[in-house]
Scaffold this motif. Structure first.
Motif, mmCIF file in Angstrom:
data_model
loop_
_atom_site.group_PDB
_atom_site.id
_atom_site.type_symbol
_atom_site.label_atom_id
_atom_site.label_comp_id
_atom_site.label_asym_id
_atom_site.label_seq_id
_atom_site.Cartn_x
_atom_site.Cartn_y
_atom_site.Cartn_z
ATOM 1 N N GLN A 242 29.806 45.724 9.635
ATOM 2 C CA GLN A 242 29.557 46.823 10.558
ATOM 3 C C GLN A 242 29.426 48.154 9.828
ATOM 4 O OE1 GLN A 242 32.348 46.845 13.778
ATOM 5 N NE2 GLN A 242 31.688 48.821 14.586
ATOM 6 N N GLU B 36 35.187 57.175 10.946
ATOM 7 C CA GLU B 36 35.721 55.806 11.021
ATOM 8 C C GLU B 36 36.236 55.352 9.656
ATOM 9 O OE1 GLU B 36 32.951 53.932 14.606
ATOM 10 O OE2 GLU B 36 32.211 53.915 12.560
ATOM 11 N N HIS C 134 39.123 55.980 20.764
ATOM 12 C CA HIS C 134 38.778 54.921 21.727
ATOM 13 C C HIS C 134 37.686 53.990 21.193
ATOM 14 C CE1 HIS C 134 35.886 58.181 22.547
ATOM 15 N NE2 HIS C 134 35.039 57.202 22.827
ATOM 16 N N PHE D 163 37.736 52.491 18.423
ATOM 17 C CA PHE D 163 38.347 51.469 17.568
ATOM 18 C C PHE D 163 39.081 50.415 18.390
ATOM 19 C CE2 PHE D 163 38.208 55.334 15.036
ATOM 20 C CZ PHE D 163 37.702 54.883 13.824
ATOM 21 N N GLU D 164 39.162 49.201 17.828
ATOM 22 C CA GLU D 164 40.040 48.195 18.405
ATOM 23 C C GLU D 164 41.480 48.662 18.189
ATOM 24 O OE1 GLU D 164 39.239 44.299 16.873
ATOM 25 O OE2 GLU D 164 37.073 44.627 16.926
ATOM 26 N N LYS D 165 42.379 48.246 19.079
ATOM 27 C CA LYS D 165 43.758 48.747 19.059
ATOM 28 C C LYS D 165 44.450 48.482 17.720
ATOM 29 C CE LYS D 165 47.900 48.929 21.903
ATOM 30 N NZ LYS D 165 48.619 48.413 23.090
ATOM 31 N N ASN D 166 44.193 47.300 17.133
ATOM 32 C CA ASN D 166 44.878 46.945 15.881
ATOM 33 C C ASN D 166 44.319 47.672 14.663
ATOM 34 O OD1 ASN D 166 42.428 45.629 15.773
ATOM 35 N ND2 ASN D 166 43.251 43.730 14.945
ATOM 36 N N MET D 167 43.264 48.468 14.861
ATOM 37 C CA MET D 167 42.672 49.211 13.754
ATOM 38 C C MET D 167 43.088 50.689 13.771
ATOM 39 S SD MET D 167 38.879 47.537 13.948
ATOM 40 C CE MET D 167 38.200 48.314 12.503
#
Length: 406
Positions: free
Chosen positions: A266, A272, A324, A326-330
């Motif tokens: 990605q 990021e 928001h 990002f995935e929560k675990n990231m």
């Protein structure tokens, strides 16, 4: 017949050359081989000397094995000089009529670089050597024969030890591959790292020194680029993340255009990239996030770089508004607050002088803060010590009355 033999010999030579070429393709020379950051050694203390039962003589103690730090030593030099990687101390001298007390065996010293952590084969830390001439006992010599041992000598301690080097530098460069860390290091210091337009140019840590006009020197470590999952040892994660531990401050280097490792991975924007680097450090060792950090936004010579930089600054000032995506675990538990954010171009040298000044300013400020904190702690300890001493010392004016028995 002779011609046939010559043809056969020529075919054999060509075959060997092809084999060598393919061997290089299949098993390329390890470029990381010039830099070794861990080594396993066998050590054994010397045996004690024999006692002399008839005259009560004691044998000499066996020699000890020590690890000693030297500034100009490397683990590669150690490995090349002692390929067997065995270090055994001398035996204690036997007791005899002319010398009832046997002399001690000769100690064995293992020269290692500064910044070494020594552990045993079970992973238990024996100690660390963080400055020149630091010494650490790793294998003790056996006792000489004496009355306690029935005049029989004891064997020396055997130990397999692991030497683990962590680079010690003022500044550690942190970033994904191809962010321009090597180019930056070559611009701010006298180091000459490998530079190319592809990921993973840096395959081993590089050290450089920033030289200032007043002869001040600041050491900088360029660590090979991290990738997502480095904390799980993806890429060469643990091998290089550990070197960040002993740097005093971190310098994040990001590409203003973002980063994409390959067409299968990605694309990540500059913001990021910063968030993911922060998360990798947090997952590897949370304490790394407490280090003071600066941010160098590189490749500002590219088109639209100024517009992208304005967007990035807005994101860094209000990071929670953009998490928001990002995935929560990231998402890291805490985002890093940078001491300084400097837009630069390692190609055109834009912002390089400002970056060097900010690095020095940040280190000086932190050093002053550490000194203040140290003095406050010393003062507090002194106050506590005085309070305890005062409460324990009886007053000169105290009158002790004699005991009255009823």
């Amino acid at each position: 017949m002779l011609l046939a033999q010559e043809l056969e010999k020529l075919k054999e030579e060509i075959s060997q050359k092809i084999e060598k070429q393919w061997a290089w393709v299949l098993f390329p020379v390890n470029k990381y081989g010039n830099f070794i950051d861990n080594l396993i050694l066998f050590t054994r203390g010397g045996s004690g000397g024999m006692g002399y039962p008839r005259l009560g003589g004691e044998g000499g103690k066996g020699g000890d094995v020590w690890v000693v730090a030297h500034n100009k030593m490397t683990l590669k030099q150690l490995k090349d000089k002692y390929p067997q990687k065995r270090f055994v101390a001398g035996e204690g001298a036997n007791s005899r009529v002319s010398a009832l007390k046997g002399s001690k065996g000769k100690d064995c010293e293992i020269p290692v670089p500064v910044g070494i952590s020594v552990t045993d084969e079970n992973g238990k830390i024996i100690g660390e050597l963080n400055k020149e001439k630091d010494r650490l006992l790793v294998a003790e010599g056996g006792l000489g024969g004496k009355l306690l041992t029935n005049f029989l000598p004891l064997k020396g301690q055997k130990r397999v030890i692991h030497l683990d080097l962590k680079l010690m530098a003022d500044i550690g460069l942190v970033g994904f591959p191809n962010a321009g860390k090597s180019s930056l290091l070559s611009q701010i210091s006298h180091a000459k790292p490998a530079i190319a337009d592809y990921a993973f140019t840096t395959l081993k840590p590089e050290l450089g020194k920033i030289m200032y006009n007043d002869f001040k020197q600041i050491s900088v470590a360029d660590l090979p680029g991290l990738i997502e999952g480095a904390h799980m040892n993806k890429g060469m994660g643990h091998k290089f993340l550990k070197h960040i531990e002993r740097t005093r401050q971190l310098l994040f280097v990001v590409d203003i255009s973002g980063f994409q490792l390959s067409s299968q991975t990605q694309y990540r924007t500059a913001f990021e990239t910063i968030i993911l680097l922060t998360k990798e450090l947090e997952l590897y060792k949370e304490e790394l996030q407490t280090k003071p950090a600066l941010l160098a936004v590189n490749k500002m010579d590219l088109p639209d770089a100024q517009d992208k930089f304005r967007v990035l600054m807005n994101q860094l000032q209000n990071p929670k508004d953009f998490l928001h995506v990002f995935e929560k675990n990231m998402i890291p538990e805490r985002t890093i607050e940078f001491q300084h954010i400097i837009p630069i171009s390692a190609i055109t040298r834009e912002g390089i002088d400002e970056l060097k000044n900010c690095i020095r300013k940040s280190l000086d400020e932190h050093a002053n803060w550490e000194n203040d904190a140290y003095h406050k702690k010393q003062l507090l300890n002194l106050q506590i010590s005085n309070t305890v001493s005062y409460s324990e010392t009886p007053s000169k004016n105290t009158v002790t009355s004699p005991r009255m028995d009823n």
